[in-house]
Design an enzyme around this catalytic site. Structure first.
Site, PDB file in Angstrom:
ATOM      1  N   ASN A  11       8.795 -44.726  17.617  1.00  0.00           N
ATOM      2  CA  ASN A  11      10.205 -44.818  17.224  1.00  0.00           C
ATOM      3  C   ASN A  11      11.111 -45.055  18.443  1.00  0.00           C
ATOM      4  O   ASN A  11      11.345 -44.144  19.239  1.00  0.00           O
ATOM      5  CB  ASN A  11      10.595 -43.514  16.520  1.00  0.00           C
ATOM      6  CG  ASN A  11      11.987 -43.565  15.930  1.00  0.00           C
ATOM      7  OD1 ASN A  11      12.870 -44.232  16.471  1.00  0.00           O
ATOM      8  ND2 ASN A  11      12.181 -42.864  14.832  1.00  0.00           N
ATOM      9  N   LYS A  14      14.070 -42.622  18.948  1.00  0.00           N
ATOM     10  CA  LYS A  14      13.717 -41.340  19.563  1.00  0.00           C
ATOM     11  C   LYS A  14      13.586 -41.487  21.082  1.00  0.00           C
ATOM     12  O   LYS A  14      14.011 -40.615  21.836  1.00  0.00           O
ATOM     13  CB  LYS A  14      12.398 -40.816  18.987  1.00  0.00           C
ATOM     14  CG  LYS A  14      12.486 -40.302  17.563  1.00  0.00           C
ATOM     15  CD  LYS A  14      11.179 -39.600  17.180  1.00  0.00           C
ATOM     16  CE  LYS A  14      11.245 -38.997  15.795  1.00  0.00           C
ATOM     17  NZ  LYS A  14      10.039 -38.221  15.457  1.00  0.00           N
ATOM     18  N   GLU A  38      -0.758 -37.104  11.687  1.00  0.00           N
ATOM     19  CA  GLU A  38       0.259 -36.085  11.395  1.00  0.00           C
ATOM     20  C   GLU A  38      -0.333 -35.045  10.465  1.00  0.00           C
ATOM     21  O   GLU A  38      -0.600 -35.307   9.302  1.00  0.00           O
ATOM     22  CB  GLU A  38       1.495 -36.731  10.752  1.00  0.00           C
ATOM     23  CG  GLU A  38       2.403 -37.355  11.776  1.00  0.00           C
ATOM     24  CD  GLU A  38       3.890 -37.179  11.463  1.00  0.00           C
ATOM     25  OE1 GLU A  38       4.244 -36.443  10.530  1.00  0.00           O
ATOM     26  OE2 GLU A  38       4.688 -37.806  12.177  1.00  0.00           O
ATOM     27  N   ASP A  67       8.355 -34.034  16.532  1.00  0.00           N
ATOM     28  CA  ASP A  67       8.340 -34.112  15.077  1.00  0.00           C
ATOM     29  C   ASP A  67       9.608 -33.481  14.532  1.00  0.00           C
ATOM     30  O   ASP A  67      10.055 -32.440  15.030  1.00  0.00           O
ATOM     31  CB  ASP A  67       7.110 -33.379  14.525  1.00  0.00           C
ATOM     32  CG  ASP A  67       6.771 -33.876  13.139  1.00  0.00           C
ATOM     33  OD1 ASP A  67       6.346 -35.035  13.019  1.00  0.00           O
ATOM     34  OD2 ASP A  67       6.957 -33.117  12.173  1.00  0.00           O
ATOM     35  N   GLY A 147      16.855 -43.481  10.073  1.00  0.00           N
ATOM     36  CA  GLY A 147      16.408 -42.458   9.134  1.00  0.00           C
ATOM     37  C   GLY A 147      17.549 -41.898   8.292  1.00  0.00           C
ATOM     38  O   GLY A 147      18.304 -42.639   7.647  1.00  0.00           O
ATOM     39  N   TYR A 148      17.676 -40.580   8.294  1.00  0.00           N
ATOM     40  CA  TYR A 148      18.677 -39.903   7.482  1.00  0.00           C
ATOM     41  C   TYR A 148      20.076 -39.907   8.109  1.00  0.00           C
ATOM     42  O   TYR A 148      21.004 -39.312   7.550  1.00  0.00           O
ATOM     43  CB  TYR A 148      18.250 -38.446   7.243  1.00  0.00           C
ATOM     44  CG  TYR A 148      16.972 -38.292   6.439  1.00  0.00           C
ATOM     45  CD1 TYR A 148      16.964 -38.456   5.056  1.00  0.00           C
ATOM     46  CD2 TYR A 148      15.764 -37.981   7.055  1.00  0.00           C
ATOM     47  CE1 TYR A 148      15.799 -38.313   4.309  1.00  0.00           C
ATOM     48  CE2 TYR A 148      14.585 -37.832   6.323  1.00  0.00           C
ATOM     49  CZ  TYR A 148      14.618 -37.999   4.953  1.00  0.00           C
ATOM     50  OH  TYR A 148      13.455 -37.844   4.214  1.00  0.00           O
ATOM     51  N   ASP A 149      20.249 -40.572   9.245  1.00  0.00           N
ATOM     52  CA  ASP A 149      21.555 -40.542   9.930  1.00  0.00           C
ATOM     53  C   ASP A 149      22.734 -40.948   9.031  1.00  0.00           C
ATOM     54  O   ASP A 149      23.814 -40.372   9.150  1.00  0.00           O
ATOM     55  CB  ASP A 149      21.532 -41.434  11.181  1.00  0.00           C
ATOM     56  CG  ASP A 149      20.869 -40.725  12.366  1.00  0.00           C
ATOM     57  OD1 ASP A 149      20.605 -39.517  12.279  1.00  0.00           O
ATOM     58  OD2 ASP A 149      20.615 -41.417  13.376  1.00  0.00           O
ATOM     59  N   HIS A 172      19.813 -32.199  17.058  1.00  0.00           N
ATOM     60  CA  HIS A 172      18.588 -31.409  17.156  1.00  0.00           C
ATOM     61  C   HIS A 172      17.703 -31.914  18.288  1.00  0.00           C
ATOM     62  O   HIS A 172      17.170 -31.150  19.070  1.00  0.00           O
ATOM     63  CB  HIS A 172      17.849 -31.494  15.809  1.00  0.00           C
ATOM     64  CG  HIS A 172      17.707 -32.902  15.279  1.00  0.00           C
ATOM     65  ND1 HIS A 172      18.786 -33.751  15.133  1.00  0.00           N
ATOM     66  CD2 HIS A 172      16.623 -33.628  14.911  1.00  0.00           C
ATOM     67  CE1 HIS A 172      18.365 -34.917  14.676  1.00  0.00           C
ATOM     68  NE2 HIS A 172      17.057 -34.873  14.543  1.00  0.00           N
TER      69      HIS A 172
HETATM   70  P1  IMP Z   1       9.398 -37.868  12.173  1.00  0.00           P
HETATM   71  O1  IMP Z   1       9.650 -36.841  13.210  1.00  0.00           O
HETATM   72  O2  IMP Z   1       9.355 -39.220  12.796  1.00  0.00           O
HETATM   73  O3  IMP Z   1       8.174 -37.554  11.340  1.00  0.00           O
HETATM   74  O4  IMP Z   1      10.662 -37.878  11.255  1.00  0.00           O
HETATM   75  C1  IMP Z   1      10.677 -37.456   9.927  1.00  0.00           C
HETATM   76  C2  IMP Z   1      11.684 -38.262   9.159  1.00  0.00           C
HETATM   77  O5  IMP Z   1      12.974 -37.873   9.568  1.00  0.00           O
HETATM   78  C3  IMP Z   1      11.584 -39.773   9.366  1.00  0.00           C
HETATM   79  O6  IMP Z   1      11.861 -40.409   8.145  1.00  0.00           O
HETATM   80  C4  IMP Z   1      12.667 -40.063  10.365  1.00  0.00           C
HETATM   81  O7  IMP Z   1      13.219 -41.349  10.172  1.00  0.00           O
HETATM   82  C5  IMP Z   1      13.690 -38.982  10.053  1.00  0.00           C
HETATM   83  N1  IMP Z   1      14.373 -38.566  11.257  1.00  0.00           N
HETATM   84  C6  IMP Z   1      13.821 -38.069  12.386  1.00  0.00           C
HETATM   85  N2  IMP Z   1      14.760 -37.817  13.300  1.00  0.00           N
HETATM   86  C7  IMP Z   1      15.935 -38.179  12.735  1.00  0.00           C
HETATM   87  C8  IMP Z   1      17.275 -38.187  13.207  1.00  0.00           C
HETATM   88  O8  IMP Z   1      17.589 -37.843  14.354  1.00  0.00           O
HETATM   89  N3  IMP Z   1      18.206 -38.628  12.342  1.00  0.00           N
HETATM   90  C9  IMP Z   1      17.905 -39.049  11.074  1.00  0.00           C
HETATM   91  N4  IMP Z   1      16.680 -39.079  10.598  1.00  0.00           N
HETATM   92  C10 IMP Z   1      15.690 -38.644  11.427  1.00  0.00           C
END
Ligand code: IMP
Length: 190
Positions: A11, A14, A38, A67, A147-149, A172
């Protein structure tokens, strides 16, 4: 002494957020997109620790993985550690539908939890946590982030609307990387 650390993630958002926190502290983040399994577990800390240990066995050097879980109060903490699966299946529109009948700011409270797993050969993984609490918006807003932003807001402003610098002051992930960076500078350099 090297102040470089390999961050295993696919990502780029990230990575950018990690660099924004770590570079000013003298730590170089090197992305590696080799992937890792995962673990399906209720606790994102165990997912991150397991991932970091798995990658160390493969790369044989110090690494971090990260994660994230999203915990929505009105949905009893759903999707929690399954945030990635839920995003890939029902997405932001699906979450907004689930929240359709949930009114009031307090009822729409949600928390992001970011866990960094650090591991190096011969050691058990250690973790660093950062959280931020905000609200699930009533509609998607903003063109930034990922993502959820677009549906996660603080004081009425979605992460996707506030710009990278502002997100990185409160997020976070900023908090987990601040903790990691502070520890790494003292104890982690190889
Ligand atoms: P993962 O850590 O990549 O497994 O993230 C889990 C889910 O949360 C994925 O769909 C990411 O796109 C979303 N996500 C992770 N970090 C963020 C963030 O900072 N903002 C919004 N969505 C997030």
């Amino acid at each position: 002494m090297t102040n470089q650390i390999i961050f295993v993630t696919g990502n780029p958002h990230k990575v950018a957020e990690a660099v924004a926190i770590c570079a000013p502290r003298g730590i170089t983040i090197v992305q590696n997109d080799c992937g890792y399994p995962e673990l399906q577990d209720d606790d994102v800390a165990r997912v991150a620790a397991y991932g970091a240990e798995h990658v160390v066995n493969r790369l044989d050097c110090a690494v971090i993985v990260e994660d994230t879980g999203l915990y929505i109060d009105a949905l009893n903490g759903f999707p929690g550690p399954y945030a990635a699966y839920v995003y890939d299946t029902i997405g932001n529109a699906g979450i907004l539908t689930l929240m359709r009948d949930t009114g009031g700011n307090d009822e729409r409270r949600a928390t992001f939890r970011s866990i960094i797993g650090y591991c190096k050969p011969g050691m058990t993984a250690i973790t660093f946590e950062g959280t931020v609490t905000g609200r699930i918006a009533y509609e998607e807003r903003g063109a930034g982030g990922f993502g959820y932003d677009p549906i996660f807001e603080i004081d009425g402003v979605a992460f996707a609307s506030m710009g990278d610098d502002a997100k990185n002051k409160v997020s976070h992930r900023a908090k987990s990387f601040e903790k990691f960076a502070e520890w790494f500078i003292r104890h982690g350099k190889a």
